[in-house]
Scaffold this motif. Structure first.
Motif, PDB file in Angstrom:
ATOM      1  N   SER A 213       0.831  -1.203   0.000  1.00  0.00           N
ATOM      2  CA  SER A 213       0.000   0.000   0.000  1.00  0.00           C
ATOM      3  C   SER A 213       0.865   1.252   0.000  1.00  0.00           C
ATOM      4  O   SER A 213       1.884   1.327   0.703  1.00  0.00           O
ATOM      5  CB  SER A 213      -0.908   0.017   1.222  1.00  0.00           C
ATOM      6  N   LEU A 214       0.446   2.246  -0.771  1.00  0.00           N
ATOM      7  CA  LEU A 214       1.148   3.523  -0.836  1.00  0.00           C
ATOM      8  C   LEU A 214       0.174   4.574  -1.351  1.00  0.00           C
ATOM      9  O   LEU A 214      -0.502   4.360  -2.358  1.00  0.00           O
ATOM     10  CB  LEU A 214       2.361   3.418  -1.759  1.00  0.00           C
ATOM     11  N   LEU A 215       0.058   5.680  -0.636  1.00  0.00           N
ATOM     12  CA  LEU A 215      -0.840   6.769  -1.018  1.00  0.00           C
ATOM     13  C   LEU A 215      -2.278   6.292  -1.203  1.00  0.00           C
ATOM     14  O   LEU A 215      -3.006   6.785  -2.056  1.00  0.00           O
ATOM     15  CB  LEU A 215      -0.365   7.447  -2.303  1.00  0.00           C
ATOM     16  N   GLY A 216      -2.677   5.317  -0.421  1.00  0.00           N
ATOM     17  CA  GLY A 216      -4.026   4.805  -0.502  1.00  0.00           C
ATOM     18  C   GLY A 216      -4.271   3.883  -1.669  1.00  0.00           C
ATOM     19  O   GLY A 216      -5.410   3.454  -1.898  1.00  0.00           O
ATOM     20  N   GLY A 217      -3.224   3.558  -2.425  1.00  0.00           N
ATOM     21  CA  GLY A 217      -3.362   2.652  -3.553  1.00  0.00           C
ATOM     22  C   GLY A 217      -2.434   1.461  -3.401  1.00  0.00           C
ATOM     23  O   GLY A 217      -1.925   1.178  -2.312  1.00  0.00           O
ATOM     24  N   THR A 218      -2.179   0.766  -4.509  1.00  0.00           N
ATOM     25  CA  THR A 218      -1.355  -0.432  -4.509  1.00  0.00           C
ATOM     26  C   THR A 218      -0.172  -0.242  -5.452  1.00  0.00           C
ATOM     27  O   THR A 218      -0.347   0.182  -6.599  1.00  0.00           O
ATOM     28  CB  THR A 218      -2.168  -1.659  -4.961  1.00  0.00           C
ATOM     29  N   VAL A 219       1.023  -0.544  -4.979  1.00  0.00           N
ATOM     30  CA  VAL A 219       2.228  -0.409  -5.788  1.00  0.00           C
ATOM     31  C   VAL A 219       2.217  -1.448  -6.901  1.00  0.00           C
ATOM     32  O   VAL A 219       2.062  -2.649  -6.648  1.00  0.00           O
ATOM     33  CB  VAL A 219       3.495  -0.580  -4.926  1.00  0.00           C
ATOM     34  N   THR A 220       2.366  -0.992  -8.154  1.00  0.00           N
ATOM     35  CA  THR A 220       2.353  -1.897  -9.309  1.00  0.00           C
ATOM     36  C   THR A 220       3.699  -1.949 -10.022  1.00  0.00           C
ATOM     37  O   THR A 220       3.915  -2.830 -10.861  1.00  0.00           O
ATOM     38  CB  THR A 220       1.272  -1.477 -10.314  1.00  0.00           C
ATOM     39  N   ASN A 221       4.603  -1.018  -9.714  1.00  0.00           N
ATOM     40  CA  ASN A 221       5.933  -1.041 -10.334  1.00  0.00           C
ATOM     41  C   ASN A 221       6.888  -0.247  -9.468  1.00  0.00           C
ATOM     42  O   ASN A 221       6.475   0.719  -8.800  1.00  0.00           O
ATOM     43  CB  ASN A 221       5.892  -0.463 -11.749  1.00  0.00           C
ATOM     44  N   LEU A 222       8.174  -0.647  -9.488  1.00  0.00           N
ATOM     45  CA  LEU A 222       9.185  -0.003  -8.655  1.00  0.00           C
ATOM     46  C   LEU A 222      10.493   0.093  -9.410  1.00  0.00           C
ATOM     47  O   LEU A 222      10.841  -0.779 -10.208  1.00  0.00           O
ATOM     48  CB  LEU A 222       9.432  -0.806  -7.368  1.00  0.00           C
ATOM     49  N   PHE A 223      11.238   1.164  -9.123  1.00  0.00           N
ATOM     50  CA  PHE A 223      12.600   1.277  -9.641  1.00  0.00           C
ATOM     51  C   PHE A 223      13.475   1.945  -8.599  1.00  0.00           C
ATOM     52  O   PHE A 223      13.149   3.013  -8.087  1.00  0.00           O
ATOM     53  CB  PHE A 223      12.640   2.090 -10.941  1.00  0.00           C
ATOM     54  N   PHE A 224      14.586   1.306  -8.266  1.00  0.00           N
ATOM     55  CA  PHE A 224      15.563   1.849  -7.324  1.00  0.00           C
ATOM     56  C   PHE A 224      16.789   2.283  -8.113  1.00  0.00           C
ATOM     57  O   PHE A 224      17.458   1.462  -8.740  1.00  0.00           O
ATOM     58  CB  PHE A 224      15.933   0.780  -6.292  1.00  0.00           C
ATOM     59  N   SER A 225      17.101   3.576  -8.074  1.00  0.00           N
ATOM     60  CA  SER A 225      18.212   4.099  -8.876  1.00  0.00           C
ATOM     61  C   SER A 225      19.568   3.828  -8.243  1.00  0.00           C
ATOM     62  O   SER A 225      20.600   3.903  -8.913  1.00  0.00           O
ATOM     63  CB  SER A 225      18.045   5.611  -9.089  1.00  0.00           C
ATOM     64  N   GLY A 226      19.596   3.496  -6.952  1.00  0.00           N
ATOM     65  CA  GLY A 226      20.854   3.162  -6.298  1.00  0.00           C
ATOM     66  C   GLY A 226      21.348   4.249  -5.367  1.00  0.00           C
ATOM     67  O   GLY A 226      22.380   4.861  -5.620  1.00  0.00           O
ATOM     68  N   SER A 227      20.638   4.487  -4.252  1.00  0.00           N
ATOM     69  CA  SER A 227      21.064   5.516  -3.307  1.00  0.00           C
ATOM     70  C   SER A 227      20.473   5.243  -1.929  1.00  0.00           C
ATOM     71  O   SER A 227      19.271   4.996  -1.796  1.00  0.00           O
ATOM     72  CB  SER A 227      20.619   6.903  -3.790  1.00  0.00           C
ATOM     73  N   ILE A 228      21.343   5.252  -0.908  1.00  0.00           N
ATOM     74  CA  ILE A 228      20.922   5.261   0.489  1.00  0.00           C
ATOM     75  C   ILE A 228      21.860   6.207   1.218  1.00  0.00           C
ATOM     76  O   ILE A 228      23.086   6.057   1.147  1.00  0.00           O
ATOM     77  CB  ILE A 228      20.931   3.844   1.118  1.00  0.00           C
ATOM     78  N   ASN A 229      21.320   7.234   1.870  1.00  0.00           N
ATOM     79  CA  ASN A 229      22.193   8.199   2.522  1.00  0.00           C
ATOM     80  C   ASN A 229      22.531   7.756   3.942  1.00  0.00           C
ATOM     81  O   ASN A 229      22.094   6.708   4.419  1.00  0.00           O
ATOM     82  CB  ASN A 229      21.587   9.608   2.471  1.00  0.00           C
ATOM     83  N   ASN A 230      23.336   8.555   4.641  1.00  0.00           N
ATOM     84  CA  ASN A 230      23.819   8.158   5.965  1.00  0.00           C
ATOM     85  C   ASN A 230      22.737   8.179   7.031  1.00  0.00           C
ATOM     86  O   ASN A 230      22.951   7.693   8.145  1.00  0.00           O
ATOM     87  CB  ASN A 230      24.992   9.036   6.385  1.00  0.00           C
TER      88      ASN A 230
END
Length: 301
Positions: A213-230
């Motif tokens: 669930s996200l924003l009251g809807g359902t996640v249908t696709n995802l993309f992670f560009s490659g970033s996690i900060n400290n």
């Protein structure tokens, strides 16, 4: 209009780093190509072959980091740089070996190569400010994995021996927390990734996934560009389908909670267009399996 090329922008002002008019062609950039000192690292070639030089620039003269005049035949993956100007890169050597290396002031350190444990396929190279590199590779047993190394030890973060089928982009912060995108063996069809994860368990280490669930809807696709900060924050792209079957597309941010939470539950702050939502847990537990030592390197697998 400025000519096509590679630029650094600050405060709306673009500074040229390199353009094709210089007689050089820039290979693609990695998510870790730009450090806090404003230095950019990239591959360069005088033709359309694989990169013959890895260089840095900030708007002035370019600095050659490493080239093919010595041990290396070519560099076919974009390099990364940390805040102390240590550069991590993938390369094929003139003797046919492949590997991941770091370089600082001309001193080269081998992180991993395909003479022991790995068969090759090194991609997704990054490095944090403690000098720990991260990369995607295939082991000798044919399993793909996400690994970290510092020239002395190599640690398996996750692999395809169980639920994961493929990895897409990764990142490591200065606390050695890792995030990566992945598809699952029995995951959704026609998606960029099934989820974003921080460790080997696709359930306990999931940040967000298809069907959540996200924003009251359902996640249908995802993309992670490659970033996690400290701070452990993770940006990502998602498509969300609401109750009226309308698809919302946006860039979101996952924020880890600071308070202690039960193992079976978790809370993830999601920032989208200035609005806050609620999602799943961000956990970063790394589970070690066994340790072996080969060719002077210690491998945790």
């Amino acid at each position: 209009m400025p000519p096509e090329g590679l630029y650094i922008s600050k405060g709306g002002n673009a500074t040229r780093v390199v353009t094709p008019s210089d007689g050089l062609f820039v290979t693609s950039l990695s998510p870790g190509a730009f450090n806090d000192s404003g230095t950019l690292v990239f591959g360069l070639s005088k033709n359309f072959d694989n990169g013959a030089t890895i260089a840095t620039g900030n708007g002035g003269s370019l600095t050659t980091v490493v080239d093919t005049s010595g041990l290396f035949r070519f560099f076919d993956q974009p390099p990364a740089i940390n805040d102390t100007n240590v550069v991590a890169f993938q390369a094929t050597l003139k003797d046919g070996r492949q590997g991941v290396f770091t370089i600082k002031d001309g001193t080269i350190t081998m992180i991993a190569d395909n003479t022991s444990l790995f068969s090759g396929g090194f991609v997704g190279v990054g490095i944090n400010n403690t000098g720990t590199a991260i990369f995607d590779a295939f082991r000798e047993d044919g399993k793909e994995g996400i690994f970290t190394g510092n020239g002395k030890t190599i640690t398996t973060i996750a692999d395809t021996s169980s639920s994961f089928s493929r990895f897409l982009n990764n990142s490591i912060n200065d606390n050695n927390q890792v995030a990566f995108g992945a598809t699952l063996r029995h995951g959704a069809e026609n998606v960029l990734s099934d989820g974003i994860f921080t460790g080997p368990d696709p359930i306990a280490d999931k940040v967000i996934g298809i069907g959540d669930s996200l924003l009251g809807g359902t996640v249908t696709n995802l993309f992670f560009s490659g970033s996690i900060n400290n701070s452990g924050q993770i940006p990502f792209f998602a498509e969300v389908r609401d109750d009226s079957d309308k698809t919302i597309t946006g860039v979101f941010r996952a924020d880890p909670v600071s308070k202690s939470i039960p193992e079976s539950t978790s809370t993830l702050g999601l920032l989208a267009f200035g609005a806050l939502g609620t999602g799943l847990a961000l956990k970063g537990k790394l589970k070690q399996k066994s340790t072996v030592r080969r060719n002077g390197l210690t491998y945790t697998i």
